[in-house]
Design a protein around this motif. Structure first.
Motif, PDB file in Angstrom:
ATOM      1  N   ASN A  10       0.819  -1.215   0.000  1.00  0.00           N
ATOM      2  CA  ASN A  10       0.000   0.000   0.000  1.00  0.00           C
ATOM      3  C   ASN A  10       0.855   1.269   0.000  1.00  0.00           C
ATOM      4  OD1 ASN A  10      -2.446   1.299  -0.151  1.00  0.00           O
ATOM      5  ND2 ASN A  10      -2.751   1.345   2.059  1.00  0.00           N
ATOM      6  N   GLN A  11       1.885   1.278  -0.840  1.00  0.00           N
ATOM      7  CA  GLN A  11       2.763   2.443  -0.975  1.00  0.00           C
ATOM      8  C   GLN A  11       2.364   3.240  -2.215  1.00  0.00           C
ATOM      9  OE1 GLN A  11       5.608   3.002   1.294  1.00  0.00           O
ATOM     10  NE2 GLN A  11       4.261   1.581   2.374  1.00  0.00           N
ATOM     11  N   LYS A  12       2.706   4.508  -2.245  1.00  0.00           N
ATOM     12  CA  LYS A  12       2.384   5.336  -3.403  1.00  0.00           C
ATOM     13  C   LYS A  12       3.313   5.041  -4.581  1.00  0.00           C
ATOM     14  CE  LYS A  12       0.257   9.134  -0.974  1.00  0.00           C
ATOM     15  NZ  LYS A  12       0.162  10.572  -0.785  1.00  0.00           N
ATOM     16  N   GLN A  14       6.078   2.386  -6.421  1.00  0.00           N
ATOM     17  CA  GLN A  14       6.470   0.989  -6.506  1.00  0.00           C
ATOM     18  C   GLN A  14       7.959   0.900  -6.807  1.00  0.00           C
ATOM     19  OE1 GLN A  14       5.468  -1.095 -10.160  1.00  0.00           O
ATOM     20  NE2 GLN A  14       4.474  -2.683  -8.943  1.00  0.00           N
ATOM     21  N   LYS A  27       8.663  -2.082  -2.256  1.00  0.00           N
ATOM     22  CA  LYS A  27       7.537  -1.178  -2.024  1.00  0.00           C
ATOM     23  C   LYS A  27       6.492  -1.478  -3.093  1.00  0.00           C
ATOM     24  CE  LYS A  27      10.406   2.355   0.039  1.00  0.00           C
ATOM     25  NZ  LYS A  27      10.935   3.716  -0.056  1.00  0.00           N
ATOM     26  N   LYS A  29       2.326  -1.258  -4.523  1.00  0.00           N
ATOM     27  CA  LYS A  29       1.106  -0.459  -4.505  1.00  0.00           C
ATOM     28  C   LYS A  29      -0.100  -1.263  -4.021  1.00  0.00           C
ATOM     29  CE  LYS A  29       2.332   2.787  -8.148  1.00  0.00           C
ATOM     30  NZ  LYS A  29       1.946   3.343  -9.454  1.00  0.00           N
ATOM     31  N   SER A  30      -0.068  -2.569  -4.252  1.00  0.00           N
ATOM     32  CA  SER A  30      -1.205  -3.428  -3.916  1.00  0.00           C
ATOM     33  C   SER A  30      -1.370  -3.615  -2.415  1.00  0.00           C
ATOM     34  CB  SER A  30      -1.023  -4.817  -4.540  1.00  0.00           C
ATOM     35  OG  SER A  30      -0.946  -4.739  -5.927  1.00  0.00           O
ATOM     36  N   GLU A  40       2.209  -8.975  -7.335  1.00  0.00           N
ATOM     37  CA  GLU A  40       2.930  -7.768  -7.739  1.00  0.00           C
ATOM     38  C   GLU A  40       4.428  -7.923  -7.458  1.00  0.00           C
ATOM     39  OE1 GLU A  40       3.064  -2.961  -6.874  1.00  0.00           O
ATOM     40  OE2 GLU A  40       1.455  -4.145  -5.991  1.00  0.00           O
TER      41      GLU A  40
END
Length: 75
Positions: A10-12, A14, A27, A29-30, A40
């Motif tokens: 859940n990072q902005k 990747q 890092k 996004k998912s 991912e």
């Protein structure tokens, strides 16, 4: 080759941040729901190492944020 990966979901942004040859921070996004973060991660590692997704396997840590990943190369 086996590497240890610490996953931050859940990072902005990747990306992969390597600490050493066998340790990295991923890092993603998912969200870690229904294996989406794992998928991912496999895709990100496959792109980085230039292999197919089938050549990357999560050995341990399927539901943990610290995973052991095995990368096999058909070379």
């Amino acid at each position: 080759m086996k590497i240890s990966v610490k996953v931050k979901a859940n990072q902005k942004m990747q990306g992969l941040e390597f600490i050493s040859e066998t340790e990295c921070i991923a890092k993603l996004k998912s969200l870690p729901i229904k294996g989406k973060a794992n998928q991912e991660l496999v895709g990100l590692l496959a792109k980085h190492y230039g292999v197919t997704k089938k050549e990357i396997q999560i050995v341990s840590g399927h539901v943990s944020n610290i995973k052991t990943v095995e990368i096999t190369s058909s070379d």
